[in-house]
Design a protein around this motif. Sequence first.
Motif, PDB file in Angstrom:
ATOM      1  N   THR A   1     -17.081 -12.852  -1.277  1.00 47.24           N
ATOM      2  CA  THR A   1     -17.248 -13.381  -0.002  1.00 47.24           C
ATOM      3  C   THR A   1     -16.059 -13.354   0.949  1.00 47.24           C
ATOM      4  O   THR A   1     -16.011 -12.849   1.794  1.00 47.24           O
ATOM      5  CB  THR A   1     -18.078 -14.554   0.153  1.00 47.24           C
ATOM      6  N   ALA A   2     -15.070 -14.178   0.494  1.00 47.57           N
ATOM      7  CA  ALA A   2     -13.919 -14.248   1.245  1.00 47.57           C
ATOM      8  C   ALA A   2     -13.136 -12.765   1.397  1.00 47.57           C
ATOM      9  O   ALA A   2     -12.479 -12.377   2.351  1.00 47.57           O
ATOM     10  CB  ALA A   2     -12.871 -15.263   0.577  1.00 47.57           C
ATOM     11  N   LEU A   3     -13.171 -12.366   0.300  1.00 47.96           N
ATOM     12  CA  LEU A   3     -12.545 -10.800   0.203  1.00 47.96           C
ATOM     13  C   LEU A   3     -13.014  -9.740   1.029  1.00 47.96           C
ATOM     14  O   LEU A   3     -12.320  -9.039   1.987  1.00 47.96           O
ATOM     15  CB  LEU A   3     -12.494 -10.458  -1.244  1.00 47.96           C
ATOM     16  N   ARG A   4     -14.317  -9.992   1.380  1.00 44.46           N
ATOM     17  CA  ARG A   4     -15.161  -9.021   2.122  1.00 44.46           C
ATOM     18  C   ARG A   4     -14.642  -9.305   3.630  1.00 44.46           C
ATOM     19  O   ARG A   4     -14.171  -8.289   4.437  1.00 44.46           O
ATOM     20  CB  ARG A   4     -16.572  -9.182   2.154  1.00 44.46           C
ATOM     21  N   ARG A   5     -14.493 -10.493   3.979  1.00 45.74           N
ATOM     22  CA  ARG A   5     -14.046 -11.074   5.480  1.00 45.74           C
ATOM     23  C   ARG A   5     -12.504 -10.659   5.527  1.00 45.74           C
ATOM     24  O   ARG A   5     -12.202 -10.132   6.603  1.00 45.74           O
ATOM     25  CB  ARG A   5     -14.199 -12.477   5.676  1.00 45.74           C
ATOM     26  N   MET A   6     -11.853 -10.641   4.761  1.00 46.53           N
ATOM     27  CA  MET A   6     -10.238 -10.544   4.568  1.00 46.53           C
ATOM     28  C   MET A   6     -10.169  -9.015   4.860  1.00 46.53           C
ATOM     29  O   MET A   6      -9.262  -8.532   5.579  1.00 46.53           O
ATOM     30  CB  MET A   6      -9.502 -11.041   3.332  1.00 46.53           C
ATOM     31  N   ASN A   7     -10.905  -8.199   4.119  1.00 43.45           N
ATOM     32  CA  ASN A   7     -10.893  -6.665   4.453  1.00 43.45           C
ATOM     33  C   ASN A   7     -11.038  -6.365   5.780  1.00 43.45           C
ATOM     34  O   ASN A   7     -10.411  -5.496   6.278  1.00 43.45           O
ATOM     35  CB  ASN A   7     -11.630  -6.213   3.197  1.00 43.45           C
TER      36      ASN A   7
ATOM     37  N   ALA B   1      -5.376   2.832   5.202  1.00 40.64           N
ATOM     38  CA  ALA B   1      -4.166   2.217   4.359  1.00 40.64           C
ATOM     39  C   ALA B   1      -3.090   3.179   4.040  1.00 40.64           C
ATOM     40  O   ALA B   1      -2.068   2.544   4.317  1.00 40.64           O
ATOM     41  CB  ALA B   1      -4.760   1.692   3.027  1.00 40.64           C
ATOM     42  N   ARG B   2      -3.365   4.501   4.104  1.00 39.74           N
ATOM     43  CA  ARG B   2      -2.252   5.349   3.905  1.00 39.74           C
ATOM     44  C   ARG B   2      -1.672   5.734   5.150  1.00 39.74           C
ATOM     45  O   ARG B   2      -0.385   5.775   5.255  1.00 39.74           O
ATOM     46  CB  ARG B   2      -2.983   6.847   3.269  1.00 39.74           C
ATOM     47  N   GLU B   3      -2.209   5.772   6.136  1.00 36.09           N
ATOM     48  CA  GLU B   3      -1.679   6.131   7.477  1.00 36.09           C
ATOM     49  C   GLU B   3      -1.001   4.925   7.811  1.00 36.09           C
ATOM     50  O   GLU B   3       0.322   5.101   8.633  1.00 36.09           O
ATOM     51  CB  GLU B   3      -2.462   6.472   8.658  1.00 36.09           C
ATOM     52  N   ALA B   4      -1.279   3.705   7.839  1.00 32.42           N
ATOM     53  CA  ALA B   4      -0.665   2.518   8.112  1.00 32.42           C
ATOM     54  C   ALA B   4       0.311   2.036   7.413  1.00 32.42           C
ATOM     55  O   ALA B   4       1.347   0.981   7.706  1.00 32.42           O
ATOM     56  CB  ALA B   4      -1.797   1.173   8.310  1.00 32.42           C
ATOM     57  N   CYS B   5       0.360   2.682   6.100  1.00 31.00           N
ATOM     58  CA  CYS B   5       1.420   2.132   5.253  1.00 31.00           C
ATOM     59  C   CYS B   5       1.377   0.559   4.598  1.00 31.00           C
ATOM     60  O   CYS B   5       2.373   0.046   4.362  1.00 31.00           O
ATOM     61  CB  CYS B   5       2.871   2.477   5.368  1.00 31.00           C
ATOM     62  N   LEU B   6      -0.009   0.347   4.796  1.00 30.81           N
ATOM     63  CA  LEU B   6      -0.318  -1.226   4.402  1.00 30.81           C
ATOM     64  C   LEU B   6      -1.213  -1.125   3.088  1.00 30.81           C
ATOM     65  O   LEU B   6      -2.384  -0.633   3.169  1.00 30.81           O
ATOM     66  CB  LEU B   6      -0.969  -1.883   5.758  1.00 30.81           C
ATOM     67  N   PRO B   7      -0.732  -1.882   2.324  1.00 27.83           N
ATOM     68  CA  PRO B   7      -1.736  -2.017   1.014  1.00 27.83           C
ATOM     69  C   PRO B   7      -3.030  -2.423   1.356  1.00 27.83           C
ATOM     70  O   PRO B   7      -3.154  -3.584   1.961  1.00 27.83           O
ATOM     71  CB  PRO B   7      -0.892  -2.813  -0.134  1.00 27.83           C
ATOM     72  N   PRO B   8      -4.101  -2.287   0.411  1.00 30.06           N
ATOM     73  CA  PRO B   8      -5.046  -2.690   0.459  1.00 30.06           C
ATOM     74  C   PRO B   8      -5.287  -4.323   0.270  1.00 30.06           C
ATOM     75  O   PRO B   8      -4.316  -4.782  -0.870  1.00 30.06           O
ATOM     76  CB  PRO B   8      -6.253  -1.993  -0.195  1.00 30.06           C
ATOM     77  N   ILE B   9      -5.972  -5.289   0.732  1.00 32.64           N
ATOM     78  CA  ILE B   9      -5.688  -6.506   0.244  1.00 32.64           C
ATOM     79  C   ILE B   9      -6.065  -6.892  -1.174  1.00 32.64           C
ATOM     80  O   ILE B   9      -5.391  -7.854  -1.817  1.00 32.64           O
ATOM     81  CB  ILE B   9      -6.891  -7.504   0.982  1.00 32.64           C
ATOM     82  N   VAL B  10      -7.110  -6.096  -1.800  1.00 29.76           N
ATOM     83  CA  VAL B  10      -7.016  -6.132  -3.486  1.00 29.76           C
ATOM     84  C   VAL B  10      -5.923  -5.825  -3.888  1.00 29.76           C
ATOM     85  O   VAL B  10      -5.557  -6.638  -4.870  1.00 29.76           O
ATOM     86  CB  VAL B  10      -8.485  -5.567  -3.750  1.00 29.76           C
ATOM     87  N   SER B  11      -5.559  -4.959  -3.785  1.00 28.86           N
ATOM     88  CA  SER B  11      -3.956  -4.319  -4.637  1.00 28.86           C
ATOM     89  C   SER B  11      -2.889  -5.214  -4.278  1.00 28.86           C
ATOM     90  O   SER B  11      -2.225  -5.522  -5.117  1.00 28.86           O
ATOM     91  CB  SER B  11      -4.023  -2.906  -4.055  1.00 28.86           C
ATOM     92  N   TYR B  12      -2.964  -5.814  -2.904  1.00 24.25           N
ATOM     93  CA  TYR B  12      -1.799  -6.806  -2.720  1.00 24.25           C
ATOM     94  C   TYR B  12      -2.009  -7.961  -3.568  1.00 24.25           C
ATOM     95  O   TYR B  12      -1.128  -8.516  -4.067  1.00 24.25           O
ATOM     96  CB  TYR B  12      -1.667  -6.974  -1.152  1.00 24.25           C
ATOM     97  N   CYS B  13      -3.095  -8.621  -3.575  1.00 21.88           N
ATOM     98  CA  CYS B  13      -3.404  -9.781  -4.159  1.00 21.88           C
ATOM     99  C   CYS B  13      -3.230  -9.557  -5.862  1.00 21.88           C
ATOM    100  O   CYS B  13      -2.657 -10.394  -6.227  1.00 21.88           O
ATOM    101  CB  CYS B  13      -4.738 -10.270  -4.129  1.00 21.88           C
ATOM    102  N   ARG B  14      -3.563  -8.641  -6.247  1.00 20.45           N
ATOM    103  CA  ARG B  14      -3.210  -8.234  -7.865  1.00 20.45           C
ATOM    104  C   ARG B  14      -1.805  -8.130  -8.044  1.00 20.45           C
ATOM    105  O   ARG B  14      -1.251  -8.306  -8.950  1.00 20.45           O
ATOM    106  CB  ARG B  14      -3.861  -6.883  -8.115  1.00 20.45           C
ATOM    107  N   TYR B  15      -1.100  -7.289  -6.971  1.00 20.30           N
ATOM    108  CA  TYR B  15       0.544  -7.646  -7.070  1.00 20.30           C
ATOM    109  C   TYR B  15       0.943  -8.728  -7.116  1.00 20.30           C
ATOM    110  O   TYR B  15       2.064  -9.139  -8.055  1.00 20.30           O
ATOM    111  CB  TYR B  15       0.955  -6.453  -6.145  1.00 20.30           C
ATOM    112  N   ARG B  16       0.444  -9.785  -6.283  1.00 17.14           N
ATOM    113  CA  ARG B  16       1.094 -11.016  -6.166  1.00 17.14           C
ATOM    114  C   ARG B  16       0.915 -11.753  -7.345  1.00 17.14           C
ATOM    115  O   ARG B  16       1.696 -12.510  -7.975  1.00 17.14           O
ATOM    116  CB  ARG B  16       0.553 -11.827  -5.038  1.00 17.14           C
ATOM    117  N   ARG B  17      -0.166 -11.584  -8.021  1.00 18.45           N
ATOM    118  CA  ARG B  17      -0.692 -12.217  -9.244  1.00 18.45           C
ATOM    119  C   ARG B  17       0.393 -11.685 -10.458  1.00 18.45           C
ATOM    120  O   ARG B  17       0.816 -12.374 -11.321  1.00 18.45           O
ATOM    121  CB  ARG B  17      -1.997 -12.096  -9.680  1.00 18.45           C
ATOM    122  N   GLY B  18       0.587 -10.341 -10.362  1.00 14.48           N
ATOM    123  CA  GLY B  18       1.500  -9.689 -11.333  1.00 14.48           C
ATOM    124  C   GLY B  18       2.819 -10.237 -11.468  1.00 14.48           C
ATOM    125  O   GLY B  18       3.504 -10.779 -12.283  1.00 14.48           O
TER     126      GLY B  18
END
Length: 513
Positions: free
Chosen positions: A390-396, A419-436
């Motif tokens: 639910t929170a992820l859908r609103r953040m997206n 995401a490609r044109e803005a060079c800004l990663p999707p929230i899901v990918s960025y959160c996964r990167y932060r956890r890594g």
Amino acid sequence: MKKPSATPLTKDVIRLPLFKSSMSSAPGPNGIHYSVWKKINYINPAIILDLVSPLVAFGYNPLSLKTVNGVVLDKPGKASYDTPASFRIIFLLKTITKILERVMTVRLSAIAKCKGLLDPNQCGSLLGLSTADACRALIQEIKTLHRPRLKVCSMFLDVKAGFDNVNAPTLRARLLASHVPSYMVNWVSSFLSERTYTLVFQGSPNLSSPVSVGTPQGSPISPLLFLLYVAPLHMLVPRGLMVSYVDDFSITVASSSYRDNIHRLQGLFSTLSARGRDLGVSFSVPKTELIHLRTPSQRRPPSTASIELEGHLFHPARLFRSLGYWFTPALSPTHHFRHRLSLAQAIFSFVKRLSSPGLGVRPFLCHRIASGLLCPILTYRADLLTPIYTALRRMNSFWHRVQRWTTNNSFSTPTPILAREACLPPIVSYCRYRRGLAALRVACAPLYANPASARLPQSFPSLSSFRAQDSNRHLTEGLSSVYHPLDWRTETPSPPRRRHLPVDALARLTLPL
């Protein structure tokens, strides 16, 4: 004359504090900015080295470095400004003494770890430790205590006027008892004694007053001295945990009922208060928070058992904020990310006026604002808490608006292209990167210095066999397969009937390495 016993300083030791110093930092009474010292060190590094080296070697802090200006500021949002509590004081120290203090902080921190002067569960103002480590260790123990179906309660305390209560003779006696080098003991005693403060406000007489107790706020070494001073307050809690971040203490206990937890918390508070009286510190009881922690599967109504401390009655909180995190009794991350989303939306509504179509900030600057301002606000502490659907859908949804603003695209543009044109990663990918990154941090940190890393499973490969003595992992041994946590090397099944403990889940992320 007393012979120096300190290791001689080098130019690199002076260069590092200067590099970390902010050029915008306000100067002290002499008005000398860091930019002056950086220029001096660039032209001739021996000047600052010759000024600081004798003070370190002989353990002396001269009177000329002990004068402090205290700027009195109003606390915003106060209904009345008739009491001193409605104001705060910003202390301005001389920049040369801050350079000296940073040098001594590095040395004293290494000595404290070597001599065992700090408790393993003390966090904050120490190299390699942050609020995430304190909260991660706390959540790990709460989840562990829930596995044997115990009732868990946590109480959060705040030390009252912490830095102002540091007593120099008491701290000196503790350092001497731990066989800290004499030059360091003498310098700390000299640093804390014979200080003078001048309060600066509109119409102030600019008169200096001597201060015989406390350590100045704003000093680089003050947080470390405070941690050393309050380290004796820490104690082992059977079936529980005590962890602190500077002056914020949390006590977690578990038993078969919430009523028993209340009695245990009252007893631990009495012991903690008695130890505090011996040190001359006390707790700000009105700021105490109590929470009865639950699992998402519990169906019974929440417990309403309250706790009484020094005549104050505290009811269990349904929502509380600690160290920048918003927690609920079920440790759900929904409210935390809902709060982060509200903050990001408020900032975005203000910032987007800077770049209306055809006017204002250029697109590449919009990208910098989105990646450097909005993304950190939105995903704050995504390395500790994982947003649910639910929170992820609103953040997206919000992040797609930011991407469209950055690229100035229309609403008909497909979201996968944004995401490609803005060079800004999707929230899901960025959160996964932060956890890594968090997993690498926990796996690589020294086990004896990080309370979260010290709770890694014993089978996790590491350079040290040290593990936290107050870990409650042994309580999960012999449990049925339903409640026994998954091994950190085992993949989470689908549907997830069994799960990893929080630290074990991070350990699993390092398996590909």
